[in-house]
Design an enzyme around this catalytic site. Structure first.
Site, PDB file in Angstrom:
ATOM      1  N   GLU A  85      92.837 -79.768  31.944  1.00 23.29           N
ATOM      2  CA  GLU A  85      94.019 -78.902  31.897  1.00 23.29           C
ATOM      3  C   GLU A  85      93.523 -77.463  31.821  1.00 23.29           C
ATOM      4  OE1 GLU A  85      97.146 -80.316  29.488  1.00 23.29           O
ATOM      5  OE2 GLU A  85      98.283 -78.446  29.554  1.00 23.29           O
ATOM      6  N   LYS A  87      97.345 -80.657  17.894  1.00 28.79           N
ATOM      7  CA  LYS A  87      98.509 -79.930  18.406  1.00 28.79           C
ATOM      8  C   LYS A  87      99.709 -80.814  18.073  1.00 28.79           C
ATOM      9  CE  LYS A  87     100.472 -78.431  22.886  1.00 28.79           C
ATOM     10  NZ  LYS A  87     100.146 -78.153  24.303  1.00 28.79           N
ATOM     11  N   GLU A 130     105.210 -78.308  22.552  1.00 34.04           N
ATOM     12  CA  GLU A 130     105.229 -78.668  23.972  1.00 34.04           C
ATOM     13  C   GLU A 130     105.254 -80.186  24.167  1.00 34.04           C
ATOM     14  OE1 GLU A 130     101.942 -76.385  25.666  1.00 34.04           O
ATOM     15  OE2 GLU A 130     103.237 -74.619  25.758  1.00 34.04           O
ATOM     16  N   ASP A 189     100.754 -66.552  24.159  1.00 30.37           N
ATOM     17  CA  ASP A 189      99.895 -67.583  24.748  1.00 30.37           C
ATOM     18  C   ASP A 189      98.831 -66.985  25.663  1.00 30.37           C
ATOM     19  OD1 ASP A 189      98.848 -69.946  25.626  1.00 30.37           O
ATOM     20  OD2 ASP A 189     100.516 -70.478  26.935  1.00 30.37           O
ATOM     21  N   GLU A 207      92.988 -68.806  31.896  1.00 34.07           N
ATOM     22  CA  GLU A 207      94.219 -69.412  32.419  1.00 34.07           C
ATOM     23  C   GLU A 207      95.168 -68.374  33.018  1.00 34.07           C
ATOM     24  OE1 GLU A 207      96.332 -71.587  29.408  1.00 34.07           O
ATOM     25  OE2 GLU A 207      98.133 -71.821  30.630  1.00 34.07           O
TER      26      GLU A 207
HETATM   27  C1  GCV Z   1      96.868 -77.600  26.459  1.00 34.04           C
HETATM   28  C2  GCV Z   1      99.740 -73.274  27.285  1.00 34.04           C
HETATM   29  C3  GCV Z   1      99.069 -73.942  28.446  1.00 34.04           C
HETATM   30  C4  GCV Z   1      99.003 -75.442  28.237  1.00 34.04           C
HETATM   31  C5  GCV Z   1      98.246 -75.697  26.925  1.00 34.04           C
HETATM   32  C6  GCV Z   1      98.989 -74.987  25.809  1.00 34.04           C
HETATM   33  C7  GCV Z   1      98.280 -75.136  24.480  1.00 34.04           C
HETATM   34  O1  GCV Z   1     101.087 -73.612  27.220  1.00 34.04           O
HETATM   35  O2  GCV Z   1      99.748 -73.649  29.622  1.00 34.04           O
HETATM   36  O3  GCV Z   1      98.313 -75.999  29.320  1.00 34.04           O
HETATM   37  O4  GCV Z   1      98.161 -77.071  26.675  1.00 34.04           O
HETATM   38  O5  GCV Z   1      99.078 -73.623  26.098  1.00 34.04           O
HETATM   39  O6  GCV Z   1      97.559 -74.219  24.122  1.00 34.04           O
HETATM   40  O7  GCV Z   1      98.460 -76.145  23.829  1.00 34.04           O
END
Ligand code: GCV
Length: 713
Positions: free
Chosen positions: A201, A321, A325, A399, A427
Site C-alpha cells: 500500500e 491502527k 478507515e 495525513d 505518497e
Molecule cells: C495504510 C492514508 C493512506 C492509506 C493509509 C493511511 C494510514 O489514508 O492513503 O493508504 O493506510 O493513511 O496511515 O493508515
C-alpha cells in the site's frame, strides 16, 4: 533510556564535532574520472565503498590492521563489513586480527569482549553512550597509534563501525578522531505497509521484499542486505506488514516465516515488530468477540504473545491502527482507545514488548473538522495507558501532506509517551516519480517549537523525552523499499530512507549535512558535483510545495494521491474530498481554524496558538490551513493572494525545469545508467509540475474570476 534536555543537546554537540557542517571541513577529495564510471543499478545504496583516490593514502596510514575480537554473529558482521569496505576502497585490506598489536590498528570491541578495550578503562565515557552508542577515538596503546571503536554492546560497536566507514566514504580525515555518539531516540523503526499478497500500500518501488511463498525455508539475500542498510543508519526495528493488517499474519505458519526473517536480522540489531489486527481473536481465533474487556479475548492475546516470543525472543511489539478507515478497534465495543491498547500491552508486558497505538483516527462523531479529532480523543485519555504503550502520531494532523503544521498532540500528552510517524514513501509527494528530498520538511517539523514547556520545546526535544514521561522514545518511518533493483524506485528516494534513519538517531542533524553525506556515498565525492546535488535536494521540497499545494493548501488530489484534482468533491467521506479542505468560492479560499472560526488553533500552546490565529503573524506557508482569505487579501509581498498563488505555482514549475537542466549538466559526473534513470523521471516531473500549475490555476480561476497574471501564464 531517559534523556533530559541537557543530554539531548550533548548528543547534538557530539555529533557536530564528529561529523561536519556543510562540507567545510572536507579536504581534497579527488574527482572520479569522467567517462570512466562503471554503470550502477543503485542496489548498493549508500554502501558502495568506491575507491577514494588520493584521500585513501591518508586513510591507509591510519588503518593497517583490523582487530575485532568478539565472537558473536554481530562481531562477524563487523569484521565482514570492515574487510569488504577496505578491500573495495583500497583494492586490498590489511590483516584481520593480526596477533601483534601494530601501529595503525583499528580496534573494535566492548569491555566485555576485548581485553584491549577493557584495559583502556574508559568506563565513565562509555557510561555516557548507553547500550547503543559508541566512542571512536584516535589514541595510543603503549607507543602504537591506534583507532578504537568502543561500545557497551556489539550492536553499539557495529554502529560505530558504520560511522567510521561513513567518515572514510565521505573523504573525512580519520587521524584525530574523538567522537561520542548516542542515539537520541530508542525506537528507530521502519514501518512497511506490505500485504501478504506481495503488494505494498502506497509502495512505488515494485513488490514487497518479503517472499512469503518461499519462507521459512528459503531466505532471500535481500533480507540481510536490508538489515545491513538499516543498521548502517542506526535503524533498530521494523514493522513488516501493513497497518491495515491481515489477521493471518499472526497464524502459526506465518509466524514461523516471520521468525526466519527475524533470525537473519538479529546480528544487525534490527528487531521484528508486527502490525496487529484488533479483530484477530475473532477472525483468526474464532472467538465471538474482540471486546478488550472480555476475558476470553485477553487470554487469546496473552497466548498469542507467548507463542510469538517462543519463536522470536526479542520480538519488539505490535503496531495498531484501530477504528480508523474501516479497521476494527475497541470503539466497536463501546471501549476507548486506551482500553484497546492496554489489552495488547498486558499481553506483551511479561516479555517487555511495546504497543505502538496510532493516533491516525478521525472519527466524524468527534468534531466536524478532521484536523481536530485525534487531539480531542487522545488528550482525554492521557494517563490511562499502560507504561508499555506509546502513541504513534503522524507529523501533521491530516495525513502526510506536502506541508502541514506539526500535529498539536506533540507536547500535549503529559503522561503518555508519543513517538512520531513520518513517511519517506512520498505518497503525496510525487511518489517515486518526483525528486523530492524530505530532509528539509522533517527538519522543519522537528525544529518546530511547540512551546509545550515554554520556549524551546521543539518537537525533537519532546520526542527525545522533554516534558513527557518518556521511558519510551522513538520515531517510525513509513518507508519505501521494494523489489526494484535500486530498492526505492527513484534513485533519489533512497535519500529519504537514509535521512529518516539519520534523523531517528539524531533529530538535531541538519538536512543539508545529511544530503551531503548521502550524495558523497551514493553518487560521488567530487566537491563541485556534491554541492550542486545537495542544493538540488535542499530546494526540492519547497519546489514541490510550490507547484502542488502552496500557502497552506493541501489534499488537492484524488484517489491516486498523485495528480491534481482540486475539484474532487465526491468520495465515500467528505473528508476524503479536496473541496472539504480548500473551500474555494467566489469570496475566497481556505479553512477557518481561528478563534473566530472552528477554534482549531486552540489545540496549540500559546504563543503558537496566537501566532497561528493572527493573520498578520501566521506564517504564510500555513495561511490557508488556518485562515480563510479573500482573493484580494494582501500578502506580505504586496501581491494579492490570487497573484501570489499564481506566482507560487509558476515558480514551482520553473524550478522543476531548472532542476532538470541542472541534472542534465551533470552527465559524465554520474555513471550513465543512474544519470539516465534519474533524467527519465525528471522529464515526468517537469511535465507533471506544469500540469499541476495549469490545472490548479484554471480551477481556482473559476472562483477568483481573475486572470493569471501575464508573467505567470
Ligand atoms: C495504510 C492514508 C493512506 C492509506 C493509509 C493511511 C494510514 O489514508 O492513503 O493508504 O493506510 O493513511 O496511515 O493508515
Amino acid at each position: 533510556m531517559n534523556m533530559t534536555r541537557r543530554d539531548f543537546v550533548a548528543v547534538g554537540l557530539a555529533s557536530a564535532a564528529g561529523l561536519w557542517v556543510g562540507g567545510a571541513a572536507l579536504h581534497g577529495v579527488a574527482a572520479e574520472a569522467p567517462g570512466q564510471l562503471p554503470e550502477e543499478d543503485g542496489y548498493k545504496l549508500w554502501l558502495r565503498y568506491v575507491p577514494l583516490g588520493d584521500v585513501a593514502n591518508g586513510h591507509r596510514k591510519v588503518v593497517q590492521q583490523i582487530r575485532v575480537d568478539g565472537a558473536s554473529a554481530t562481531c562477524g558482521r563487523i569484521r565482514d563489513e570492515l574487510r569488504s569496505a577496505f578491500t573495495s576502497m583500497w583494492g586490498s585490506a590489511g590483516p584481520l586480527n593480526g596477533n601483534a598489536l601494530e601501529g595503525g590498528t583499528v580496534i573494535v570491541g566492548t569491555p566485555g569482549n576485548s581485553t584491549l578495550v577493557r584495559e583502556l578503562n574508559w568506563t565513565s565515557d562509555l557510561r555516557v553512550v548507553g547500550e547503543e552508542g559508541f566512542i571512536i577515538r584516535s589514541t595510543r596503546i603503549g607507543d602504537k597509534p591506534v583507532t578504537v571503536i568502543a561500545a557497551n554492546s556489539d550492536i553499539g560497536a557495529l554502529y560505530g563501525s558504520f560511522h567510521f566507514l561513513r567518515l572514510m566514504q565521505t573523504g573525512r580525515p580519520i587521524d584525530r578522531l574523538d567522537i561520542t555518539e548516542r542515539p537520541a531516540l530508542q525506537l528507530r523503526l521502519m514501518n512497511h505497509w506490505d500485504n501478504p499478497n506481495g503488494t505494498i500500500e502506497r509502495g512505488y518501488a515494485g513488490r514487497s521484499l518479503w517472499q512469503w511463498d518461499e519462507l521459512p525455508e528459503k531466505l532471500s539475500p535481500r533480507y540481510a542486505d536490508y538489515a545491513r542498510a538499516c543498521a548502517s543508519i542506526g535503524m533498530n526495528g521494523s514493522v513488516i506488514n501493513n497497518v491495515n493488517a491481515n489477521p493471518r499474519i499472526l497464524a502459526p505458519e506465518n509466524l514461523r516465516k516471520v521468525a526466519a526473517i527475524a533470525d537473519g536480522w538479529r546480528p544487525y540489531g534490527v528487531r521484528m515488530y508486527l502490525s496487529a489486527n484488533f479483530a484477530a481473536p475473532m477472525r483468526l481465533g474464532g472467538l465471538p468477540t474482540a471486546d478488550p474487556l472480555d476475558k476470553g479475548v485477553m487470554a487469546w492475546w496473552k497466548a498469542k504473545a507467548d507463542e510469538i516470543y517462543g519463536l522470536i525472543p526479542d520480538f519488539g511489539g505490535f503496531l495498531v491502527k484501530a477504528n480508523s478507515e474501516g479497521q476494527p478497534g475497541p470503539k466497536t465495543y463501546g471501549r476507548t482507545h486506551a482500553e484497546g491498547a492496554n489489552l495488547l500491552a498486558d499481553a506483551l508486558a511479561p516479555h517487555q514488548g511495546v504497543v505502538m497505538w496510532r493516533a491516525f483516527v478521525y472519527d466524524e462523531d468527534v468534531d466536524p473538522d478532521r484536523a481536530k479529532r485525534a487531539y480531542l480523543e487522545f488528550t482525554q485519555l492521557d494517563g490511562r495507558f499502560r507504561p508499555n504503550v506509546v502513541i504513534q502520531v503522524k507529523n501533521g494532523a491530516i495525513d502526510f501532506q506536502p506541508r502541514e503544521p506539526f500535529h498539536p498532540l506533540f507536547g500535549a500528552m503529559k503522561q503518555t509517551p508519543v513517538i512520531a510517524e513520518i513517511q519517506p514513501t512520498q505518497e503525496y509527494l510525487g511518489q517515486a516519480k518526483h525528486l523530492v528530498y524530505l530532509g528539509p520538511m522533517w527538519q522543519e517539523f522537528l525544529n518546530a517549537d511547540t512551546h509545550a514547556q515554554g520556549s524551546g520545546s521543539t518537537v525533537a526535544q519532546i520526542l527525545a523525552g522533554q516534558g513527557q514521561p518518556s521511558h519510551i522514545t522513538g520515531m517510525a518511518s513509513v518507508v519505501n523499499p521494494g523489489l526494484d533493483p535500486n530498492w526505492c524506485g527513484h534513485h533519489f528516494s533512497q535519500s529519504n530512507w537514509y535521512a529518516c534513519g539519520r534523523l531517528s538517531w539524531n533529530p538535531g542533524l541538519s538536512a543539508a549535512v545529511i544530503a551531503e553525506e548521502w550524495t558523497r556515498m551514493t553518487f560521488t565525492n567530487d566537491d563541485k558535483t556534491v554541492a550542486v546535488i545537495r542544493e538540488m535536494m535542499m530546494g526540492s521540497h519547497e519546489m514541490f510545495v510550490n507547484y502542488t499545494m502552496p500557502l497552506g493548501l493541501h489534499h488537492l488530489i484524488g484517489g491516486d494521491h498523485y495528480a491534481p484534482q482540486a475539484g474532487n468533491d465526491r468520495a465515500p467521506r467528505a473528508d476524503w474530498t479536496a473541496t472539504y479542505y480548500h473551500q474555494a468560492s467566489e469570496t475566497g479560499i481556505g479553512f477557518d481554524r481561528t478563534k473566530r472560526g472552528n477554534r482549531g488553533v486552540e489545540q496549540y500552546f500559546p504563543p503558537r496558538c496566537d501566532e497561528f490565529d493572527d493573520i498578520t503573524k501566521c506564517p504564510e506557508k500555513f495561511l490557508l490551513w488556518f485562515h480563510r482569505c479573500g482573493w484580494d487579501y494582501r500578502m506580505k509581498s504586496g501581491k494579492t493572494l490570487w497573484d501570489e498563488l499564481c506566482a507560487k505555482y509558476q515558480t514551482g514549475a520553473e524550478q522543476a525545469a531548472t532542476m532538470q537542466q541542472t541534472w542534465q549538466a551533470l552527465a559524465g559526473k554520474i555513471d550513465a545508467r543512474r544519470h539516465k534513470e534519474v533524467a527519465d523521471r525528471l522529464a515526468i516531473q517537469v511535465t507533471d509540475a506544469a500540469k499541476w500549475r495549469d490545472q490548479i490555476l484554471e480551477y481556482f480561476g473559476r472562483f477568483s474570476k481573475k486572470p493569471v497574471p501575464r508573467s505567470h501564464g
